[in-house]
Design a protein around this motif. Structure first.
Motif, PDB file in Angstrom:
ATOM      1  N   TYR A  34       0.802  -1.219   0.000  1.00  0.00           N
ATOM      2  CA  TYR A  34       0.000   0.000   0.000  1.00  0.00           C
ATOM      3  C   TYR A  34       0.841   1.277   0.000  1.00  0.00           C
ATOM      4  O   TYR A  34       0.298   2.373   0.129  1.00  0.00           O
ATOM      5  CB  TYR A  34      -0.949  -0.017   1.205  1.00  0.00           C
ATOM      6  CG  TYR A  34      -1.982  -1.114   1.109  1.00  0.00           C
ATOM      7  CD1 TYR A  34      -3.065  -0.999   0.241  1.00  0.00           C
ATOM      8  CD2 TYR A  34      -1.850  -2.283   1.856  1.00  0.00           C
ATOM      9  CE1 TYR A  34      -4.008  -2.024   0.136  1.00  0.00           C
ATOM     10  CE2 TYR A  34      -2.784  -3.308   1.752  1.00  0.00           C
ATOM     11  CZ  TYR A  34      -3.865  -3.169   0.891  1.00  0.00           C
ATOM     12  OH  TYR A  34      -4.795  -4.182   0.774  1.00  0.00           O
ATOM     13  N   GLY A  35       2.159   1.138  -0.143  1.00  0.00           N
ATOM     14  CA  GLY A  35       3.018   2.310  -0.262  1.00  0.00           C
ATOM     15  C   GLY A  35       3.185   3.102   1.015  1.00  0.00           C
ATOM     16  O   GLY A  35       3.407   4.316   0.969  1.00  0.00           O
ATOM     17  N   ILE A  36       3.099   2.436   2.157  1.00  0.00           N
ATOM     18  CA  ILE A  36       3.227   3.102   3.457  1.00  0.00           C
ATOM     19  C   ILE A  36       4.603   2.805   4.035  1.00  0.00           C
ATOM     20  O   ILE A  36       5.102   1.673   3.938  1.00  0.00           O
ATOM     21  CB  ILE A  36       2.107   2.642   4.404  1.00  0.00           C
ATOM     22  CG1 ILE A  36       0.761   3.147   3.883  1.00  0.00           C
ATOM     23  CG2 ILE A  36       2.347   3.128   5.831  1.00  0.00           C
ATOM     24  CD1 ILE A  36      -0.437   2.640   4.663  1.00  0.00           C
ATOM     25  N   LEU A  37       5.219   3.816   4.647  1.00  0.00           N
ATOM     26  CA  LEU A  37       6.558   3.663   5.206  1.00  0.00           C
ATOM     27  C   LEU A  37       6.520   3.612   6.733  1.00  0.00           C
ATOM     28  O   LEU A  37       5.657   4.207   7.367  1.00  0.00           O
ATOM     29  CB  LEU A  37       7.448   4.814   4.747  1.00  0.00           C
ATOM     30  CG  LEU A  37       7.735   4.854   3.246  1.00  0.00           C
ATOM     31  CD1 LEU A  37       8.564   6.092   2.892  1.00  0.00           C
ATOM     32  CD2 LEU A  37       8.447   3.590   2.786  1.00  0.00           C
ATOM     33  N   PHE A 211      -6.325  -0.910   7.828  1.00  0.00           N
ATOM     34  CA  PHE A 211      -5.800   0.440   7.997  1.00  0.00           C
ATOM     35  C   PHE A 211      -4.979   0.856   6.784  1.00  0.00           C
ATOM     36  O   PHE A 211      -5.155   1.958   6.246  1.00  0.00           O
ATOM     37  CB  PHE A 211      -4.958   0.529   9.269  1.00  0.00           C
ATOM     38  CG  PHE A 211      -4.299   1.871   9.473  1.00  0.00           C
ATOM     39  CD1 PHE A 211      -4.981   2.895  10.091  1.00  0.00           C
ATOM     40  CD2 PHE A 211      -2.998   2.100   9.035  1.00  0.00           C
ATOM     41  CE1 PHE A 211      -4.390   4.151  10.273  1.00  0.00           C
ATOM     42  CE2 PHE A 211      -2.403   3.340   9.207  1.00  0.00           C
ATOM     43  CZ  PHE A 211      -3.095   4.367   9.824  1.00  0.00           C
ATOM     44  N   CYS A 212      -4.083  -0.019   6.352  1.00  0.00           N
ATOM     45  CA  CYS A 212      -3.207   0.322   5.225  1.00  0.00           C
ATOM     46  C   CYS A 212      -3.991   0.439   3.922  1.00  0.00           C
ATOM     47  O   CYS A 212      -3.697   1.308   3.085  1.00  0.00           O
ATOM     48  CB  CYS A 212      -2.104  -0.715   5.090  1.00  0.00           C
ATOM     49  SG  CYS A 212      -0.899  -0.674   6.434  1.00  0.00           S
ATOM     50  N   GLU A 213      -4.984  -0.415   3.734  1.00  0.00           N
ATOM     51  CA  GLU A 213      -5.806  -0.332   2.533  1.00  0.00           C
ATOM     52  C   GLU A 213      -6.550   0.997   2.472  1.00  0.00           C
ATOM     53  O   GLU A 213      -6.668   1.613   1.411  1.00  0.00           O
ATOM     54  CB  GLU A 213      -6.809  -1.480   2.502  1.00  0.00           C
ATOM     55  CG  GLU A 213      -7.662  -1.522   1.249  1.00  0.00           C
ATOM     56  CD  GLU A 213      -8.602  -2.699   1.208  1.00  0.00           C
ATOM     57  OE1 GLU A 213      -9.188  -2.949   0.134  1.00  0.00           O
ATOM     58  OE2 GLU A 213      -8.765  -3.381   2.249  1.00  0.00           O
ATOM     59  N   LEU A 214      -7.027   1.458   3.630  1.00  0.00           N
ATOM     60  CA  LEU A 214      -7.765   2.711   3.691  1.00  0.00           C
ATOM     61  C   LEU A 214      -6.835   3.920   3.581  1.00  0.00           C
ATOM     62  O   LEU A 214      -7.131   4.889   2.871  1.00  0.00           O
ATOM     63  CB  LEU A 214      -8.557   2.781   5.000  1.00  0.00           C
ATOM     64  CG  LEU A 214      -9.533   3.948   5.170  1.00  0.00           C
ATOM     65  CD1 LEU A 214     -10.641   3.872   4.121  1.00  0.00           C
ATOM     66  CD2 LEU A 214     -10.143   3.924   6.575  1.00  0.00           C
ATOM     67  N   ALA A 215      -5.702   3.877   4.303  1.00  0.00           N
ATOM     68  CA  ALA A 215      -4.825   5.050   4.399  1.00  0.00           C
ATOM     69  C   ALA A 215      -3.787   5.136   3.294  1.00  0.00           C
ATOM     70  O   ALA A 215      -3.237   6.211   3.048  1.00  0.00           O
ATOM     71  CB  ALA A 215      -4.131   5.054   5.765  1.00  0.00           C
ATOM     72  N   GLY A 216      -3.494   4.017   2.627  1.00  0.00           N
ATOM     73  CA  GLY A 216      -2.445   4.009   1.620  1.00  0.00           C
ATOM     74  C   GLY A 216      -2.913   4.489   0.261  1.00  0.00           C
ATOM     75  O   GLY A 216      -4.110   4.554  -0.031  1.00  0.00           O
TER      76      GLY A 216
END
Length: 279
Positions: A34-37, A211-216
């Protein structure tokens, strides 16, 4: 005139996970999807012996040095210190605090070939003495476990309180407010923390996946590691403006964005930018 994050954004998201455990492998897979660091906080004095095989059902499974290097060295995620032996810094004297921090930094820097300037307090415990010692040891920020339930930029980076833990009952509410709500003036930061082994223990990997699917993958959020955010805001605070606000000098090696008459302007690293006619 207002300071902006890279690309003219006002919102940033970062994660912080502790202990260097095998479940970080799955966490990083999800983050990368999801491109989150994130920043991973390691105790180099607690690496598992090479070849360790854990009994079935073991939840907290620390990795060996070779596994740690293989997992964290290849991506964009940050490696930070979590003290050499995971010692509670509020329970030991300043010389021991300095050893825990500097020995861990030294080991991690040799392992990854990068300067380590971040820290997460083991057990979330700290003191004024610990903060002063971390500062002298070259630590740029240190994360606590105190949830703010807000998105404000911290006043003291060595007492960095996160927005919340991933098991916080308010996580969904906070995420919705951050992503879709009308946020007050200024830059905002959503800071999520935890331990990836907790997803195994609670059997709730769906929490971080959702969370990552929603925020990424959003165009209005800057995804960054802890140190990237700290360094960017330090560069922002070091900007030099002319008396009439028609010129700005960036003395840092990082491009900084500002808003001029409602339009984003990039202030290039190590350069003077003239602001007339930029809006």
């Amino acid at each position: 005139m207002m300071i902006l994050y890279p690309y003219g954004l006002r919102k940033a998201l970062t994660l912080s996970y502790d202990d260097g455990v095998e479940t970080d492998i799955e966490l990083i897979r999800i983050l990368d999807e999801y491109g989150i660091l994130a920043t991973f906080n390691l105790n180099s004095g607690c690496f598992a012996p090479e070849g360790t095989v854990y009994p079935a059902g073991t939840i907290h499974r620390r990795m060996s040095e070779s596994a740690v290097k293989a997992l964290y060295a290849g991506g964009r995620h940050e490696v930070a210190s979590h003290a050499l032996t995971h010692a509670s810094l509020s329970a030991i004297p300043a010389p021991r605090i300095a050893y825990e921090v500097l020995a861990d930094r030294d080991n991690l820097e040799k392992l990854f070939g990068k300067i380590v300037r971040g820290f997460a307090y083991p057990y979330g415990t700290y003191s004024d003495e610990a903060i002063d010692t971390l500062r002298t040891c070259g630590i740029a920020y240190a994360r606590t476990v105190v949830s703010t339930h807000n998105f404000e930029i911290p006043n003291d980076w060595l007492c960095l309180h996160p927005t919340c833990h991933h098991d916080d009952p308010k996580l969904d509410e906070l995420c919705d407010r951050f992503l879709t709500g009308k946020l007050p003036f200024g830059l905002k930061l959503f800071y999520l923390w935890g331990h990836s082994f907790e997803f195994d223990r609670q059997d709730n990997w769906n929490v971080i996946e959702s969370f990552c699917e929603l925020a990424g993958g959003r165009g209005d959020v800057w995804y960054a590691t802890n140190i990237e955010i700290v360094d960017y805001l330090s560069a922002m605070r070091a900007l030099k403006f002319s008396a009439d606000n028609t010129m700005v000098q960036n003395v840092s090696p990082i491009d900084v964005f500002i808003s001029v008459d409602g339009e984003p302007v990039c202030v290039r690293a190590n350069a003077i930018t003239h602001l007339e006619g930029k809006a």
